[in-house]
Design a protein around this motif. Structure first.
Motif, PDB file in Angstrom:
ATOM      1  N   THR A 136      62.248  40.970   2.049  1.00  0.00           N
ATOM      2  CA  THR A 136      62.160  40.110   0.868  1.00  0.00           C
ATOM      3  C   THR A 136      61.577  38.745   1.224  1.00  0.00           C
ATOM      4  O   THR A 136      60.744  38.205   0.478  1.00  0.00           O
ATOM      5  N   VAL A 137      61.999  38.188   2.351  1.00  0.00           N
ATOM      6  CA  VAL A 137      61.458  36.897   2.789  1.00  0.00           C
ATOM      7  C   VAL A 137      59.959  37.017   3.059  1.00  0.00           C
ATOM      8  O   VAL A 137      59.158  36.151   2.680  1.00  0.00           O
ATOM      9  N   GLY A 138      59.555  38.103   3.725  1.00  0.00           N
ATOM     10  CA  GLY A 138      58.130  38.316   3.978  1.00  0.00           C
ATOM     11  C   GLY A 138      57.334  38.457   2.696  1.00  0.00           C
ATOM     12  O   GLY A 138      56.236  37.900   2.569  1.00  0.00           O
ATOM     13  N   ALA A 139      57.889  39.198   1.726  1.00  0.00           N
ATOM     14  CA  ALA A 139      57.200  39.366   0.440  1.00  0.00           C
ATOM     15  C   ALA A 139      57.073  38.035  -0.290  1.00  0.00           C
ATOM     16  O   ALA A 139      56.023  37.729  -0.863  1.00  0.00           O
ATOM     17  N   ALA A 140      58.141  37.222  -0.256  1.00  0.00           N
ATOM     18  CA  ALA A 140      58.080  35.910  -0.901  1.00  0.00           C
ATOM     19  C   ALA A 140      56.995  35.046  -0.269  1.00  0.00           C
ATOM     20  O   ALA A 140      56.239  34.348  -0.967  1.00  0.00           O
ATOM     21  N   ALA A 141      56.893  35.109   1.055  1.00  0.00           N
ATOM     22  CA  ALA A 141      55.846  34.350   1.746  1.00  0.00           C
ATOM     23  C   ALA A 141      54.462  34.846   1.351  1.00  0.00           C
ATOM     24  O   ALA A 141      53.521  34.053   1.181  1.00  0.00           O
ATOM     25  N   GLY A 142      54.321  36.171   1.190  1.00  0.00           N
ATOM     26  CA  GLY A 142      53.032  36.728   0.797  1.00  0.00           C
ATOM     27  C   GLY A 142      52.614  36.299  -0.593  1.00  0.00           C
ATOM     28  O   GLY A 142      51.449  35.934  -0.825  1.00  0.00           O
ATOM     29  N   PHE A 143      53.543  36.308  -1.538  1.00  0.00           N
ATOM     30  CA  PHE A 143      53.211  35.867  -2.896  1.00  0.00           C
ATOM     31  C   PHE A 143      52.891  34.371  -2.919  1.00  0.00           C
ATOM     32  O   PHE A 143      51.983  33.936  -3.636  1.00  0.00           O
ATOM     33  N   LEU A 144      53.644  33.591  -2.154  1.00  0.00           N
ATOM     34  CA  LEU A 144      53.367  32.157  -2.093  1.00  0.00           C
ATOM     35  C   LEU A 144      51.988  31.893  -1.493  1.00  0.00           C
ATOM     36  O   LEU A 144      51.239  31.039  -1.981  1.00  0.00           O
ATOM     37  N   LEU A 145      51.639  32.652  -0.454  1.00  0.00           N
ATOM     38  CA  LEU A 145      50.329  32.496   0.169  1.00  0.00           C
ATOM     39  C   LEU A 145      49.216  32.858  -0.812  1.00  0.00           C
ATOM     40  O   LEU A 145      48.189  32.169  -0.888  1.00  0.00           O
TER      41      LEU A 145
END
Length: 465
Positions: free
Chosen positions: A327-336
Motif C-alpha cells: 500500500t505504501v508503494g502504491a501510494a508513492a506511485g500515485f503521488l509520483l
C-alpha cells in the motif's frame, strides 16, 4: 504508419483547453470517490468478518465469491448502457442505487437481525450496481479533463480510491464496535450519496454545469469539443472528440468503428465494443498487457501475502506488514504520477514498470525472510500504480468515444476477473510446486508483458501528451 499516428500525441500547435485538477470540481469529485471507497471497504471488511464468524473460512470464501459474480456477469452489458445513456447519468444512478441497497440493508439488519442471507443479498446488490459504476467512471473521467491532465487526473482518482480502501478496514472495525452492521451500512449509504452528488456537480470541459440530456440519448456533451480544438480527436465517427486519435480511416490508417443502431440489441452493442478492441492494434495491445500484468500480480498480492507470511513463520502480523508495504508503494506511485505524470514518456514507463514487476516477483521467490520480502512488495505497489495509471489512461485516450464505456468494461472485466483466477492459480501452483516456483511462474507471465511492450512500437513509443 508514422510515429504520430502510432502513438497519438496531441499536435504540437494545439493548445489543450479545459479545467485542470483544481477546476470544474474534479478535486472534490476525486475526494468524494475516495470517501465512497472508504465506506465500501468498511462494509466489505465487516461483511467478511460476519460471514466468516457464522460459516467458517472456507464457506465464507465461497459465499463472498458468489456474491461478487453479478459484477463480472454484468460488466460488459453495463458498458453498453454507459455508451447509450451517458456516463454521468449511469454513474450517479449506480451510486444512488447502492445507497438504497445499503439503507435497505441497515433497515433489514435492525428489523430482522444481520443474517447471512441479508448480508449476501446486499453484497450482490452492491456488486451488480458497481458493474455499472466502473465503466461509467472510466468513461466520464476521459471527458472531465483535457488530455494533458488525464494521467494526473487518473493518478489523483486512483490514489484517492486506494487511500479510501486502506482506511476502510480500521473504520469498519470501529463502526462495528459502535453500532454493528446497521451503522456500517448506514455510513456506507451516506458515502454513496456524497459520491452521487459529486458526480452531478463536477463540470465537463468548457461547461458551467452538467448538460441536460434525455434518457437514452448519447451524452456527448461531457466529452465533445469543436473539431478545430480537439487534439488527437477520438470521436464517434463523424464527431471529433478530445481524448484520442481520430476514428476516420484516412486519419488513423484503420477502419472506422460503425455505430450500432440505437434500437440494436444489448448483445449487438456488446459485440460492437469487442470488435472495436479487435480492430484497433493499440487497444488490442494495451488490453492484452493489462490482462498479463493483472494476472501476474493478483495472486501474489491477494493470497501471496498470507502464503509468504506462512512460509516465513510470521502468520497474520507478517501478512499485514507485507500488505502495508504494498500500500505504501502504491501510494508513492500515485503521488509520483501526480507530480511527475508520464506524458511523452508513457511508453518508457510501461517498459520500465513491467520490467520492475518481473524483478519484484522474482525477488519474492527467493526472499529468505519477512524483512527481505518487504522491499519487493513495496516495489510491486509502486510499479502497479505507475503502470496501471498509464494503462488506464491509454484505454481512455485511444478508445473511440462511441464505444468507450464498452472498452472500459472489457478492461475492468480483465482486472476484476484476474483476482479470483489468480488466487486459484497461485494456490494450485504452491500445492504442486512450492512457493518459489509459483512466484517464478508469475514472474514469467510478467516477463511476457515486458516482451510484448518492448516489441510493440505502439506501446513502447506511446505518448499521452
Amino acid at each position: 504508419m508514422s510515429r504520430s499516428m502510432a502513438t497519438g500525441p496531441a499536435p504540437a500547435t494545439t493548445k489543450t483547453k479545459g479545467p485542470g485538477l483544481t477546476d470544474g470540481g474534479y478535486l472534490g469529485f476525486a475526494l468524494a470517490m475516495g470517501l465512497s471507497a472508504l465506506g465500501d471497504a468498511a462494509w466489505y471488511v465487516t461483511l467478511a468478518w460476519s460471514v466468516t464468524a457464522d460459516t467458517g473460512p472456507a464457506r465464507a470464501g465461497a459465499v463472498l465469491a458468489l456474491a461478487s459474480l453479478p459484477r463480472l456477469v454484468t460488466l460488459l452489458g453495463a458498458g453498453a448502457v454507459v455508451d447509450s445513456i451517458g456516463p454521468r447519468k449511469v454513474m450517479a444512478g449506480a451510486d444512488l442505487a447502492r445507497c438504497a441497497v445499503m439503507l435497505l440493508a441497515a433497515a433489514g439488519a435492525l428489523a430482522l437481525g444481520p443474517g447471512i442471507p441479508l448480508l449476501v443479498a446486499a453484497a450482490a446488490g452492491l456488486a451488480l450496481f458497481g458493474a455499472f459504476f466502473i465503466p461509467a467512471s472510466g468513461s466520464l473521467r476521459a471527458g472531465l479533463l483535457p488530455p494533458s491532465q488525464l494521467v494526473r487526473g487518473n493518478a489523483l482518482y486512483l490514489g484517492a480510491l486506494r487511500g479510501g480502501q486502506a482506511a476502510g478496514g480500521p473504520l469498519g472495525g470501529v463502526l462495528m464496535a459502535l453500532g454493528g452492521i446497521p451503522l456500517v451500512a448506514a455510513v456506507n449509504a451516506v458515502t454513496f450519496a456524497v459520491s452521487a452528488a459529486a458526480v452531478l456537480r463536477v463540470r465537463a470541459r468548457g461547461k458551467k454545469a452538467p448538460p441536460d440530456t434525455a434518457v437514452g440519448e448519447p451524452e456527448t456533451a461531457d466529452t465533445a469539443q469543436p473539431a478545430d480544438t480537439a487534439p488527437g480527436a477520438n470521436g464517434p465517427l463523424a464527431t471529433q472528440v478530445e481524448g484520442g486519435p481520430s476514428t476516420a480511416p484516412e486519419a488513423s490508417g484503420r477502419a472506422a468503428v460503425r455505430p450500432t443502431e440505437p434500437q440494436a440489441s444489448l448483445v449487438a452493442r456488446i459485440g460492437e465494443g469487442l470488435r472495436a478492441v479487435a480492430a484497433e492494434p493499440r487497444l488490442r495491445a494495451v488490453i492484452t498487457v493489462i490482462g498479463l500484468t493483472e494476472f501476474a500480480g493478483a495472486g501474489p498480492i491477494n493470497i501471496g501475502v498470507a502464503l509468504m507470511a506462512n512460509r516465513n513463520g510470521s502468520a497474520a502480523a507478517g501478512a499485514g506488514l507485507l500488505l502495508t508495504a504494498f500500500t505504501v508503494g502504491a501510494a508513492a506511485g500515485f503521488l509520483l504520477s501526480l507530480v511527475w505524470p508520464a506524458r511523452h514518456r508513457a511508453g518508457r514507463v510501461l517498459v520500465l514498470g513491467t520490467i520492475g514487476q518481473t524483478a519484484c516477483l522474482a525477488a519474492l521467490a527467493w526472499a529468505p525472510s519477512m524483512v527481505a520480502a518487504l522491499a519487493p512488495y513495496a516495489g510491486l505497489g509502486l510499479v502497479s500504480a505507475l503502470v496501471g495509471t498509464v494503462l488506464v489512461s491509454c484505454v481512455q485516450r485511444w478508445a473511440p468515444e462511441a464505444v468507450r464505456g464498452r472498452v472500459v468494461s472489457i478492461q475492468a472485466l480483465l482486472i476484476f476477473g484476474a483476482a479470483p483466477l489468480g488466487n486459484l492459480v497461485i494456490g494450485v501452483l504452491v500445492e504442486w510446486a512450492g512457493m518459489t516456483w509459483a512466484l517464478l511462474l508469475h514472474a514469467l507471465v510478467a516477463l511476457t508483458a515486458v516482451v510484448m511492450v518492448t516489441l510493440t512500437p505502439l506501446l513502447r513509443e506511446a505518448r499521452l501528451d
